[in-house]
Design a protein around this motif. Structure first.
Motif: not given
Length: 92
Positions: A85-92, A76-82, A31-33
Motif C-alpha cells: 500500500x506504499x507508493x514506491x519506485x519501480x526501480x527499488x 512521470x515519477x516511475x512510482x506506483x502503489x506496491x 495508471x495501469x498495473x
C-alpha cells in the motif's frame, strides 16, 4: 539493479539515464498495473504490463527468481502503489 529495456533490449541500471525508448514505453502504461520480474538464471529485471504477464502465464509456466507489482503506475515519477500500500519506485 539491472533491467532490460523492452524496446531496444539494452541492459540498463538505475544509475544510468533511461533511454528515450523506455521513457515513451512507460508513458503508455500510466495508471495501469506494472510488474517487475527477474527470471531464474537471469540478472536483469524486465517490466511487463498486467495483460502481458497474464498472456505469458497462459502459454507456459513461468520460472521466476523475483517478482513485484505496482498499481496506479505514475510514468512521470516511475512510482506506483506496491503490495503493502506504499507508493514506491519501480526501480527499488
Amino acid at each position: 539493479m539491472e533491467y532490460l529495456c523492452p524496446v531496444c533490449r539494452k541492459v540498463l541500471n538505475t544509475e544510468m539515464e533511461m533511454c528515450s525508448d523506455l521513457v515513451h514505453f512507460f508513458a503508455s502504461w500510466h495508471g495501469k498495473k506494472i510488474w517487475r520480474i527477474r527470471f531464474l538464471n537471469q540478472s536483469a529485471y524486465q517490466f511487463f504490463s498486467d495483460k502481458q504477464l497474464q498472456a505469458m502465464a497462459e502459454g507456459q509456466p513461468l520460472i521466476l527468481a523475483n517478482a513485484a507489482s505496482w498499481e496506479k503506475f505514475d510514468a512521470a515519477t516511475m512510482t506506483g502503489t506496491d503490495t503493502s500500500g506504499k507508493v514506491t519506485s519501480i526501480f527499488e
